[in-house]
Design a protein around this motif. Structure first.
Motif, PDB file in Angstrom:
ATOM      1  N   UNK A 207      -7.269  26.480 114.159  1.00  9.37           N
ATOM      2  CA  UNK A 207      -6.372  25.336 113.946  1.00  9.37           C
ATOM      3  C   UNK A 207      -5.476  25.565 112.731  1.00  9.37           C
ATOM      4  N   UNK A 208      -6.035  26.176 111.699  1.00  8.74           N
ATOM      5  CA  UNK A 208      -5.252  26.464 110.493  1.00  8.74           C
ATOM      6  C   UNK A 208      -4.143  27.459 110.828  1.00  8.74           C
ATOM      7  N   UNK A 209      -4.502  28.518 111.543  1.00  8.08           N
ATOM      8  CA  UNK A 209      -3.511  29.534 111.923  1.00  8.08           C
ATOM      9  C   UNK A 209      -2.402  28.910 112.777  1.00  8.08           C
ATOM     10  N   UNK A 210      -2.773  28.065 113.723  1.00  9.33           N
ATOM     11  CA  UNK A 210      -1.778  27.415 114.574  1.00  9.33           C
ATOM     12  C   UNK A 210      -0.875  26.502 113.754  1.00  9.33           C
ATOM     13  N   UNK A 211      -1.459  25.757 112.834  1.00  7.44           N
ATOM     14  CA  UNK A 211      -0.667  24.857 111.990  1.00  7.44           C
ATOM     15  C   UNK A 211       0.331  25.642 111.155  1.00  7.44           C
ATOM     16  N   UNK A 212      -0.095  26.760 110.608  1.00  4.89           N
ATOM     17  CA  UNK A 212       0.783  27.540 109.730  1.00  4.89           C
ATOM     18  C   UNK A 212       1.852  28.307 110.503  1.00  4.89           C
ATOM     19  N   UNK A 213       1.761  28.340 111.832  1.00  2.00           N
ATOM     20  CA  UNK A 213       2.832  28.923 112.651  1.00  2.00           C
ATOM     21  C   UNK A 213       3.981  27.938 112.831  1.00  2.00           C
ATOM     22  N   UNK A 214       3.718  26.658 112.561  1.00  2.00           N
ATOM     23  CA  UNK A 214       4.746  25.626 112.681  1.00  2.00           C
ATOM     24  C   UNK A 214       5.653  25.705 111.451  1.00  2.00           C
ATOM     25  N   UNK A 215       6.938  26.027 111.641  1.00  2.00           N
ATOM     26  CA  UNK A 215       7.832  26.201 110.494  1.00  2.00           C
ATOM     27  C   UNK A 215       7.976  24.947 109.626  1.00  2.00           C
ATOM     28  N   UNK A 216       7.923  23.763 110.245  1.00  2.00           N
ATOM     29  CA  UNK A 216       8.036  22.529 109.456  1.00  2.00           C
ATOM     30  C   UNK A 216       6.815  22.322 108.560  1.00  2.00           C
ATOM     31  N   UNK A 217       5.622  22.542 109.119  1.00  2.00           N
ATOM     32  CA  UNK A 217       4.407  22.420 108.311  1.00  2.00           C
ATOM     33  C   UNK A 217       4.377  23.476 107.214  1.00  2.00           C
ATOM     34  N   UNK A 218       4.766  24.681 107.559  1.00  2.27           N
ATOM     35  CA  UNK A 218       4.797  25.766 106.587  1.00  2.27           C
ATOM     36  C   UNK A 218       5.744  25.434 105.427  1.00  2.27           C
ATOM     37  N   UNK A 219       6.892  24.860 105.744  1.00  2.00           N
ATOM     38  CA  UNK A 219       7.862  24.472 104.717  1.00  2.00           C
ATOM     39  C   UNK A 219       7.279  23.396 103.789  1.00  2.00           C
ATOM     40  N   UNK A 220       6.603  22.397 104.372  1.00  3.49           N
ATOM     41  CA  UNK A 220       6.021  21.324 103.557  1.00  3.49           C
ATOM     42  C   UNK A 220       4.911  21.874 102.660  1.00  3.49           C
ATOM     43  N   UNK A 221       4.049  22.708 103.219  1.00  2.00           N
ATOM     44  CA  UNK A 221       2.967  23.310 102.413  1.00  2.00           C
ATOM     45  C   UNK A 221       3.564  24.112 101.275  1.00  2.00           C
ATOM     46  N   UNK A 222       4.578  24.908 101.568  1.00  4.46           N
ATOM     47  CA  UNK A 222       5.228  25.702 100.514  1.00  4.46           C
ATOM     48  C   UNK A 222       5.830  24.822  99.424  1.00  4.46           C
ATOM     49  N   UNK A 223       6.389  23.684  99.816  1.00  3.41           N
ATOM     50  CA  UNK A 223       6.932  22.748  98.815  1.00  3.41           C
ATOM     51  C   UNK A 223       5.819  22.186  97.939  1.00  3.41           C
ATOM     52  N   UNK A 224       4.679  21.873  98.554  1.00  7.44           N
ATOM     53  CA  UNK A 224       3.542  21.349  97.790  1.00  7.44           C
ATOM     54  C   UNK A 224       3.027  22.387  96.795  1.00  7.44           C
ATOM     55  N   UNK A 225       3.125  23.655  97.155  1.00 10.72           N
ATOM     56  CA  UNK A 225       2.579  24.740  96.319  1.00 10.72           C
ATOM     57  C   UNK A 225       3.612  25.337  95.374  1.00 10.72           C
ATOM     58  N   UNK A 226       4.835  24.933  95.501  1.00  8.15           N
ATOM     59  CA  UNK A 226       5.936  25.562  94.791  1.00  8.15           C
ATOM     60  C   UNK A 226       5.689  25.776  93.299  1.00  8.15           C
ATOM     61  N   UNK A 227       5.238  24.773  92.596  1.00  8.29           N
ATOM     62  CA  UNK A 227       5.053  24.890  91.147  1.00  8.29           C
ATOM     63  C   UNK A 227       3.600  24.890  90.719  1.00  8.29           C
ATOM     64  N   UNK A 228       2.694  25.026  91.672  1.00 12.52           N
ATOM     65  CA  UNK A 228       1.268  24.971  91.312  1.00 12.52           C
ATOM     66  C   UNK A 228       0.771  26.303  90.806  1.00 12.52           C
TER      67      UNK A 228
END
Length: 138
Positions: A117-138
């Motif tokens: 499920x994690x792998x499938x979620x991270x294939x979604x470009x929109x979810x990947x973009x949001x996760x990357x935004x959350x991690x941007x400055x962490x």
């Protein structure tokens, strides 16, 4: 940082826990400009590191901002992504919503701890973009 994870002394489990917490506390909430630490979504007390034979188990328990938080799975995915990209492979990760703090915690816990499920979620470009935004400055 990986040097601390390589060390096998029992006293280092506390240090490893602190390092794991330092990695996740600066993750930005998907809906708000604050960090997970500032929103009390994560706390150092809810991070544990223990030995599993030659490997370690890292367990993170988090508290969504509200019991019906629609982005709780995204928060869990952000925590998992941050830890998986920041620590050595000899760790097993378990990430859970604190019991009694979310209406669909059991379903979300299954999602954020299922590799497929994690792998499938991270294939979604929109979810990947949001996760990357959350991690941007962490």
């Amino acid at each position: 940082m990986s040097e601390a994870f390589e060390n096998d002394d029992n006293g280092d489990l506390k240090q490893m826990r602190e390092l794991v917490y330092d990695l996740i506390r600066g993750i930005i909430d998907p809906e708000k400009p604050e960090t997970l630490e500032e929103l009390n979504v994560v706390s150092e007390e809810d991070v544990s590191v223990s030995r599993l034979n030659k490997d370690y188990l890292i367990k993170v328990v988090f508290v969504p901002t509200v019991p019906h938080c629609s982005l709780a799975s995204l928060i869990g995915l952000s925590i998992r992504t941050k830890l998986e990209t920041s620590i050595p492979d000899k760790f097993k990760l378990d990430i859970f919503i604190k019991e009694g703090t979310h209406e669909t915690a059991d379903d979300i816990n299954k999602q954020i701890n299922d590799k497929e499920r994690i792998a499938a979620a991270m294939e979604n470009p929109n979810l990947q973009r949001i996760v990357n935004q959350c991690l941007e400055n962490s």
